[in-house]
Design a protein around this motif. Sequence first.
Motif, PDB file in Angstrom:
ATOM      1  N   ARG A  95      29.679  43.319 -50.634  1.00 54.80           N
ATOM      2  CA  ARG A  95      29.232  42.890 -51.054  1.00 54.80           C
ATOM      3  C   ARG A  95      28.005  44.015 -50.842  1.00 54.80           C
ATOM      4  N   ASN A  96      26.701  44.242 -51.329  1.00 53.52           N
ATOM      5  CA  ASN A  96      25.358  45.508 -51.536  1.00 53.52           C
ATOM      6  C   ASN A  96      25.583  45.519 -49.994  1.00 53.52           C
ATOM      7  N   ILE A  97      25.243  47.158 -49.556  1.00 53.14           N
ATOM      8  CA  ILE A  97      23.972  46.762 -47.892  1.00 53.14           C
ATOM      9  C   ILE A  97      23.445  46.346 -47.939  1.00 53.14           C
ATOM     10  N   GLN A  98      22.064  46.911 -49.184  1.00 51.65           N
ATOM     11  CA  GLN A  98      21.267  46.430 -48.860  1.00 51.65           C
ATOM     12  C   GLN A  98      20.416  44.528 -48.933  1.00 51.65           C
ATOM     13  N   ARG A  99      21.645  43.996 -48.808  1.00 52.74           N
ATOM     14  CA  ARG A  99      21.130  42.331 -49.290  1.00 52.74           C
ATOM     15  C   ARG A  99      22.522  41.614 -48.785  1.00 52.74           C
ATOM     16  N   HIS A 100      22.843  42.472 -47.319  1.00 51.07           N
ATOM     17  CA  HIS A 100      24.765  41.769 -46.943  1.00 51.07           C
ATOM     18  C   HIS A 100      24.754  43.062 -45.173  1.00 51.07           C
ATOM     19  N   GLN A 101      25.225  41.732 -44.575  1.00 49.99           N
ATOM     20  CA  GLN A 101      25.648  42.177 -43.227  1.00 49.99           C
ATOM     21  C   GLN A 101      27.015  42.269 -43.607  1.00 49.99           C
ATOM     22  N   VAL A 102      27.396  43.957 -43.093  1.00 45.95           N
ATOM     23  CA  VAL A 102      28.330  44.145 -43.590  1.00 45.95           C
ATOM     24  C   VAL A 102      29.129  46.036 -43.031  1.00 45.95           C
ATOM     25  N   SER A 103      30.460  45.459 -42.996  1.00 49.09           N
ATOM     26  CA  SER A 103      30.658  46.354 -41.884  1.00 49.09           C
ATOM     27  C   SER A 103      31.396  47.827 -42.874  1.00 49.09           C
ATOM     28  N   THR A 104      30.733  48.972 -42.737  1.00 53.50           N
ATOM     29  CA  THR A 104      30.994  50.308 -43.467  1.00 53.50           C
ATOM     30  C   THR A 104      31.733  51.703 -42.508  1.00 53.50           C
ATOM     31  N   SER A 105      32.565  52.405 -43.203  1.00 51.05           N
ATOM     32  CA  SER A 105      32.812  53.715 -42.425  1.00 51.05           C
ATOM     33  C   SER A 105      31.955  55.057 -42.508  1.00 51.05           C
ATOM     34  N   ASP A 106      31.507  56.306 -41.615  1.00 51.27           N
ATOM     35  CA  ASP A 106      30.601  57.220 -42.428  1.00 51.27           C
ATOM     36  C   ASP A 106      31.743  57.989 -43.432  1.00 51.27           C
ATOM     37  N   ARG A 107      33.084  57.436 -43.137  1.00 48.90           N
ATOM     38  CA  ARG A 107      33.727  58.890 -43.415  1.00 48.90           C
ATOM     39  C   ARG A 107      34.391  57.968 -45.088  1.00 48.90           C
ATOM     40  N   VAL A 108      34.067  56.709 -45.540  1.00 53.08           N
ATOM     41  CA  VAL A 108      33.934  56.176 -46.794  1.00 53.08           C
ATOM     42  C   VAL A 108      32.927  55.711 -47.365  1.00 53.08           C
TER      43      VAL A 108
END
Length: 572
Positions: free
Chosen positions: A443-456
């Motif tokens: 989901r959109n990182i501005q609308r939901h609590q999500v997990s991301t990676s600095d490499r991707v």
Amino acid sequence: MPNSKSKLLHRLPAWAWLSHYTPVKFKSDVLAALIVVAMLVPQGMAYAMLAGLPPIMGLYASILPMIIYALLGGSSTLSIGPVAIISMMTFATLNPLFEVGSPVYIEAATLLALMVGIISLLLGLFRFGFLIQLISHPVIQSFIIASALLIAFGQLKFLVDLSLKANNIPEFASSLLQYFPLLHVPSLIFGLLSIGLLIYLPKLLKSQAVQSRLGSTDFLVRAVPLILVCLGIAAIVFLDLKLQGIKTVGAIPSGFPPLSFPHWNWELVMTLLPGASMIAMISFVESLSIAQATALQQRSHLNSNQELIALGLANISAGVSSAFPVADAGAKSPMAGVLSSILIIFVSLFFTGFFEDLPLTILAATIIVSIWKLVNFQPFFDAWRYSKADGLAMWITFLGVVLIDISTGLIIGIVSTFVLMLWRISRPHIAVVGLVEGTQHFRNIQRHQVSTSDRVLSLRIDENLTFLNANSFKGYLINEISLNDQLQHVIINCSSISAIDLSALEMLEDLNAELAKLDIRLHFAEVKGPVMDKLQASKLMTHLSGRIYLTHFQAIQDLAPEIFEQHKDYTI
């Protein structure tokens, strides 16, 4: 022989309702036909007058077209006849070319109906009905509201007996200021009384006090226009109001509609073609919208191309029977339309003399009351709140119609719709997405609590990739890359992409090469079949620095496993 007749009947669209028609329905249709005639006779004459034509042509437009559509129409509830919007468009098309009411004007009106019919018929036969449906509903709605406003203003000239022009609001205001001192007070009083009766008499008849005495008053309510016509004629005859200067319809020829093809030449046809095309478009859009609604309620099949064919043949019949363009005139059974046509034939044969003393103010009042309910500005504000683009298209159409003229305003509205659509496509919604904890969804990182990676970097574009938005997407991606020095992978989530053109493919090829120079690999996920076919046919697949993943979740598992180190419950 019986078998061939049976097959022929089954091919007739009317067989869909004729096959299960019953005597009970016939009795109901007889009553419905009487109600329709009570409304249609004064309204048909009024709409003919609105088109700048003799009142009898309003009756002619309610005879053959009704019968033709009943036999060939795909809807079991529509009936064809004269309507206000189409009458106004007929007037707008012919008024600049000929003197209103002249023989050449009348001949051109029948030719216009014939052309509208031929255009609709050809579109239906070649299954091009979808082209007309490309016009947005907000533009059609705005056009109808603006046209209704102009129609109402245009009828004021009969209420005050002034030579007012109402092709647009500035023209109307100018002529009103010019002729206002010549206002005819008796006509105004008679007209206002007519409007009052048309508005308040139905309310009185629907009141509980009246219904308790008379029982059902539905027939009387619908017959109010005819009651007003009778009262108006009686007032003219017995009170001798002609001496007060109140104008009447005058002599009306009696007889069956003359059957003949209108005179034409190629120069006249080309002159009328733009107007005929727009009338065909509006009549079909309006008829189809009503037909769709009734088909949905009845769970019946609707063929839009068959509707075009029937509408086309109905207008052709209008053109050869001394009438003008027609459209949907109300929902009822086809048999009620046929019976109404038969009754109107009797009216045109034997009772036209009865209407000679009908005041023009009553016909004007009938149009104003029937059309004014369409003048509602709430849809403009609702559209603006929901979508600025749709709201803007509505206001552009409305202002074009009321400030310039009805035809130009419609063209401006249609063009503005496509311009705004192209503008929206060129600025698609693009989102950086991340993994929702405990799921396989992104989901959109501005609308939901999500997990991301600095490499991707995971991107999702919610639009097809075309030459209109390819550079916008590339620019967005460049900006996102500039914010992250640790980036190693870019994943384009293609779940919302259903098509991709050559310009977009070339953009992706250039993007893949430029990212490779930065040691950043380009990947795709959730690619649909038609898009994958395009990718496989391009050079991009040969030089792609990354991979194509079935799901975005698999791509993240492969490229950013660190996201899962804190959450052991993730599974494929």
